[in-house]
Design a protein around this motif. Structure first.
Motif, mmCIF file in Angstrom:
data_model
loop_
_atom_site.group_PDB
_atom_site.id
_atom_site.type_symbol
_atom_site.label_atom_id
_atom_site.label_comp_id
_atom_site.label_asym_id
_atom_site.label_seq_id
_atom_site.Cartn_x
_atom_site.Cartn_y
_atom_site.Cartn_z
ATOM 1 N N GLY A 75 0.891 -1.347 -0.058
ATOM 2 C CA GLY A 75 -0.330 0.570 0.584
ATOM 3 C C GLY A 75 0.376 1.033 0.286
ATOM 4 O O GLY A 75 1.955 1.212 -0.625
ATOM 5 N N ILE A 76 0.470 2.569 0.679
ATOM 6 C CA ILE A 76 0.776 3.344 0.420
ATOM 7 C C ILE A 76 1.585 4.161 2.042
ATOM 8 O O ILE A 76 1.533 3.505 3.119
ATOM 9 C CB ILE A 76 -0.059 4.685 0.335
ATOM 10 N N PRO A 77 2.677 4.348 2.111
ATOM 11 C CA PRO A 77 3.213 5.532 3.403
ATOM 12 C C PRO A 77 2.219 5.675 4.153
ATOM 13 O O PRO A 77 3.214 7.365 3.865
ATOM 14 C CB PRO A 77 4.850 5.252 2.805
ATOM 15 N N ALA A 78 1.614 6.075 4.797
ATOM 16 C CA ALA A 78 0.381 7.112 4.955
ATOM 17 C C ALA A 78 1.184 7.446 5.896
ATOM 18 O O ALA A 78 0.771 9.196 6.181
ATOM 19 C CB ALA A 78 -0.451 6.292 5.558
ATOM 20 N N ASP A 79 2.593 7.209 6.545
ATOM 21 C CA ASP A 79 2.383 7.917 7.936
ATOM 22 C C ASP A 79 3.601 9.545 7.025
ATOM 23 O O ASP A 79 4.414 10.355 8.186
ATOM 24 C CB ASP A 79 3.510 7.218 8.803
ATOM 25 N N PHE A 80 3.908 9.114 5.882
ATOM 26 C CA PHE A 80 4.723 9.919 4.774
ATOM 27 C C PHE A 80 4.241 11.227 5.267
ATOM 28 O O PHE A 80 4.495 12.849 5.087
ATOM 29 C CB PHE A 80 4.978 9.363 3.949
ATOM 30 N N PHE A 81 2.515 11.003 5.373
ATOM 31 C CA PHE A 81 2.338 13.232 5.263
ATOM 32 C C PHE A 81 1.989 13.448 3.258
ATOM 33 O O PHE A 81 0.912 13.326 2.971
ATOM 34 C CB PHE A 81 2.344 13.820 5.945
ATOM 35 N N CYS A 82 2.678 14.414 3.336
ATOM 36 C CA CYS A 82 3.351 14.276 1.931
ATOM 37 C C CYS A 82 4.844 14.471 1.724
ATOM 38 O O CYS A 82 5.596 14.688 2.186
ATOM 39 C CB CYS A 82 2.031 15.258 1.530
ATOM 40 N N TYR A 83 4.409 14.046 0.654
ATOM 41 C CA TYR A 83 6.106 14.000 -0.475
ATOM 42 C C TYR A 83 7.080 13.068 -0.279
ATOM 43 O O TYR A 83 7.597 11.999 1.242
ATOM 44 C CB TYR A 83 7.322 15.133 0.021
ATOM 45 N N TYR A 84 7.631 12.233 -1.740
ATOM 46 C CA TYR A 84 8.107 11.141 -0.491
ATOM 47 C C TYR A 84 7.525 9.747 -1.559
ATOM 48 O O TYR A 84 7.819 8.613 -1.114
ATOM 49 C CB TYR A 84 9.514 10.798 -0.223
ATOM 50 N N GLU A 85 5.894 9.708 -0.982
ATOM 51 C CA GLU A 85 4.893 8.579 -1.207
ATOM 52 C C GLU A 85 4.938 7.364 -2.716
ATOM 53 O O GLU A 85 4.884 6.778 -2.600
ATOM 54 C CB GLU A 85 3.542 8.693 -0.581
ATOM 55 N N ASP A 86 5.154 8.868 -3.648
ATOM 56 C CA ASP A 86 5.438 8.196 -4.713
ATOM 57 C C ASP A 86 6.460 7.399 -5.473
ATOM 58 O O ASP A 86 6.712 6.851 -5.936
ATOM 59 C CB ASP A 86 5.686 9.620 -6.066
ATOM 60 N N THR A 87 7.628 8.383 -5.121
ATOM 61 C CA THR A 87 8.521 7.890 -5.123
ATOM 62 C C THR A 87 9.311 6.116 -4.286
ATOM 63 O O THR A 87 9.945 5.140 -4.839
ATOM 64 C CB THR A 87 10.169 8.854 -4.506
ATOM 65 N N ASP A 88 9.017 6.553 -3.171
ATOM 66 C CA ASP A 88 8.706 5.150 -2.584
ATOM 67 C C ASP A 88 8.026 4.012 -3.009
ATOM 68 O O ASP A 88 8.412 2.408 -3.157
ATOM 69 C CB ASP A 88 8.854 5.326 -0.840
ATOM 70 N N THR A 89 6.544 4.005 -2.983
ATOM 71 C CA THR A 89 6.020 3.261 -4.070
ATOM 72 C C THR A 89 6.630 3.099 -5.421
ATOM 73 O O THR A 89 6.337 1.502 -5.530
ATOM 74 C CB THR A 89 4.763 3.655 -4.110
ATOM 75 N N SER A 90 7.351 3.689 -6.089
ATOM 76 C CA SER A 90 8.057 2.855 -6.936
ATOM 77 C C SER A 90 8.748 2.265 -7.421
ATOM 78 O O SER A 90 8.950 1.455 -7.185
ATOM 79 C CB SER A 90 8.107 4.753 -8.274
ATOM 80 N N TRP A 91 9.903 2.766 -5.770
ATOM 81 C CA TRP A 91 10.737 1.582 -5.641
ATOM 82 C C TRP A 91 10.747 0.400 -5.484
ATOM 83 O O TRP A 91 10.667 -0.570 -6.037
ATOM 84 C CB TRP A 91 11.331 1.953 -4.234
ATOM 85 N N ARG A 92 9.186 0.263 -4.440
ATOM 86 C CA ARG A 92 9.002 -0.990 -3.889
ATOM 87 C C ARG A 92 8.425 -1.737 -5.061
ATOM 88 O O ARG A 92 8.405 -3.477 -4.355
ATOM 89 C CB ARG A 92 7.418 -0.813 -3.200
ATOM 90 N N LEU A 93 7.591 -1.027 -6.581
ATOM 91 C CA LEU A 93 7.089 -1.778 -7.466
ATOM 92 C C LEU A 93 8.374 -2.104 -8.230
ATOM 93 O O LEU A 93 8.393 -3.379 -8.640
ATOM 94 C CB LEU A 93 7.226 -0.986 -8.117
ATOM 95 N N ARG A 94 9.603 -1.454 -7.761
ATOM 96 C CA ARG A 94 10.465 -2.330 -9.215
ATOM 97 C C ARG A 94 11.234 -3.565 -8.136
ATOM 98 O O ARG A 94 11.425 -3.920 -8.802
ATOM 99 C CB ARG A 94 11.499 -0.948 -8.755
ATOM 100 N N LEU A 95 10.896 -3.026 -6.359
ATOM 101 C CA LEU A 95 11.472 -4.408 -6.226
ATOM 102 C C LEU A 95 11.144 -5.822 -6.427
ATOM 103 O O LEU A 95 11.672 -6.657 -5.605
ATOM 104 C CB LEU A 95 12.146 -3.973 -4.286
ATOM 105 N N ALA A 96 9.941 -5.345 -6.110
ATOM 106 C CA ALA A 96 8.606 -6.649 -6.847
ATOM 107 C C ALA A 96 8.246 -6.728 -8.255
ATOM 108 O O ALA A 96 7.923 -8.038 -8.228
ATOM 109 C CB ALA A 96 7.243 -6.260 -5.966
#
Length: 305
Positions: free
Chosen positions: A164-185
């Protein structure tokens, strides 16, 4: 919801009364059937009434408090029922064929990013690149490491599968984090340059403000702890700590909030508070990974745009 809709377009808003109408008008004009879900982060400026009176009658998820962009997307992911989910900033105005272009280009990929433009048609972003110090930065060159979260289409089930989404980020970097996890998967991400969106960058936030720098500095380090090779995460955290410790003794310190010792100490305190949960998240990401962290880093961390 149209019976043949494949996508739920999630629009996150907070005090968006000055610009969300243009966004909703553009969604109402889309060629492709879809569901529109507006997540209202407890706006107190008349946004709720404006949305309720809009002719398109979008569905609304009103949150009891402001959870930021990441928290709002996380809340939406819990209720989305369509196989595809689009994220769209409330200050973004997509072209009529935007969703059509994204859906048609997605193919087997997990995410399809858009072309974000300014009001004059200049390109703001075709995606996100990864810098050698672990920053996520908008890029106008392809291929891109990841997508810009201001306008992107994702597979709902895959997004849930990777945590899912790193909700605790509040805003900024949730997209880069999600992209990274998609690449890792092991998933592919595509950019769709003809899926055009006009974006009023910073209309809902204040780039350069202390809060902006706090979230950026904190979330970059949290992302690295979650996704990067351990040596990179440790190196960048140590560098941040060393710079913080040396700032009182330096001359000609830049006049920017991210060079203020108090702000940087707050970042470190927040990281320490979140460290147990971050390490648990890292272990979960490792279990779901099919590509090595070092491979992703080696392939995508680049010095220039």
């Amino acid at each position: 919801m149209p019976e043949n809709a494949r996508t739920t377009v999630v629009v996150v808003t907070w005090r968006g009364v000055a610009h969300i109408t243009a966004c909703l008008d553009a969604l109402a004009a889309q060629e492709r059937p879809h569901r529109t879900l507006v997540v209202d982060n407890a706006s107190d400026d008349g946004t709720a009434r404006l949305i309720a009176e809009h002719p398109a009658k979008p569905e609304v998820l009103r949150l009891p408090r402001n959870l930021g962009y990441a928290g709002a997307i996380d809340a939406a992911l819990r209720v989305v029922e369509t196989p595809l989910m689009a994220w769209l900033n409330d200050d973004a105005v997509p072209s009529p064929d935007w969703l059509t272009r994204l859906e048609d280009a997605l193919g087997p990929a997990a995410a399809a990013g858009s072309r974000l433009e300014d009001a004059e048609g200049g390109v703001q972003s075709l995606g996100v690149r990864l810098t050698p110090d672990g920053h996520g930065a908008d890029t106008t060159r392809l291929p891109a490491f990841g997508f810009c979260g201001g306008a992107v289409l994702l597979r709902t089930d895959v997004l849930r599968e990777i945590g899912g989404i790193p909700a605790d980020f509040f805003c900024y970097y949730e997209d880069t984090d999600t992209s990274w996890r998609l690449r890792l998967a092991g998933h592919d991400l595509v950019a769709v340059p003809d899926a055009r969106v006009t974006h009023l960058h910073g209309a809902s936030s204040r780039p350069g403000s202390p809060a902006f720098h706090r979230w950026n500095e904190r979330n970059r380090l949290l992302m690295l702890m979650r996704c990067a090779p351990a040596a990179i995460a440790l190196r960048e955290t140590a560098r941040f700590m060393a710079i913080t410790a040396l700032l009182p003794f330096r001359e000609n310190v830049p006049d920017a909030p991210n060079f203020r010792v108090r702000l940087r100490c707050r970042v470190l305190a927040e990281i320490l508070l979140r460290l147990p949960a971050t390490l648990r998240a890292r272990r979960g990401i490792t279990r779901r990974s099919t590509v090595g962290r070092h491979d992703v880093w080696r392939n995508w961390a680049r010095a220039c745009d």
